[in-house]
Design a protein around this motif. Structure first.
Motif, mmCIF file in Angstrom:
data_model
loop_
_atom_site.group_PDB
_atom_site.id
_atom_site.type_symbol
_atom_site.label_atom_id
_atom_site.label_comp_id
_atom_site.label_asym_id
_atom_site.label_seq_id
_atom_site.Cartn_x
_atom_site.Cartn_y
_atom_site.Cartn_z
ATOM 1 N N ILE A 17 1.261 9.833 -13.384
ATOM 2 C CA ILE A 17 1.428 10.206 -11.977
ATOM 3 C C ILE A 17 0.635 11.477 -11.673
ATOM 4 O O ILE A 17 -0.087 11.539 -10.673
ATOM 5 C CB ILE A 17 2.921 10.378 -11.624
ATOM 6 N N TRP B 30 10.907 6.592 -6.881
ATOM 7 C CA TRP B 30 10.298 6.794 -5.561
ATOM 8 C C TRP B 30 11.239 6.378 -4.438
ATOM 9 O O TRP B 30 11.462 7.123 -3.487
ATOM 10 C CB TRP B 30 9.010 5.977 -5.504
ATOM 11 N N ALA C 153 9.107 3.581 -11.834
ATOM 12 C CA ALA C 153 8.438 4.351 -10.775
ATOM 13 C C ALA C 153 9.037 4.021 -9.412
ATOM 14 O O ALA C 153 9.281 4.919 -8.596
ATOM 15 C CB ALA C 153 6.944 4.072 -10.777
ATOM 16 N N PHE D 232 3.613 4.482 -4.716
ATOM 17 C CA PHE D 232 3.842 4.372 -6.147
ATOM 18 C C PHE D 232 3.000 3.273 -6.769
ATOM 19 O O PHE D 232 2.763 3.259 -7.973
ATOM 20 C CB PHE D 232 5.331 4.214 -6.493
ATOM 21 N N ILE E 98 3.979 14.642 -4.301
ATOM 22 C CA ILE E 98 4.431 13.862 -5.456
ATOM 23 C C ILE E 98 4.141 14.622 -6.742
ATOM 24 O O ILE E 98 4.991 14.709 -7.641
ATOM 25 C CB ILE E 98 3.785 12.473 -5.459
#
Length: 72
Positions: free
Chosen positions: A9, A49, A45, A28, A64
């Motif tokens: 990420i 999210w 994920a 995501f 993020i």
């Protein structure tokens, strides 16, 4: 969240920020190829999210990245 996903990420966020600037947005899905080759990681994920943080579909990459870096 597993360390490998955190690293991925942060790397993707950095790339987006470098390519498009501080206003770069992503979802995501940006952390995965256009095929479902790791459904467990995708769901991890997605849960982080959507369920945990109730984020919009698109969010700023800087937001993020900061959230992930601040995770214990």
């Amino acid at each position: 969240m597993r360390a490998s996903l955190k690293e991925k990420i942060i790397d993707i966020c950095n790339k987006k920020i470098n390519d498009k600037g501080l206003d770069a947005g992503l979802s995501f899905y940006a952390f995965f190829a256009n095929k479902n080759d790791n459904p467990a990681l995708l769901m991890e994920a997605a849960e982080w999210w959507i369920m945990t943080h109730q984020l919009d579909h698109f969010e700023k990459a800087v937001k993020i990245k900061k959230m992930v870096e601040e995770m214990a």
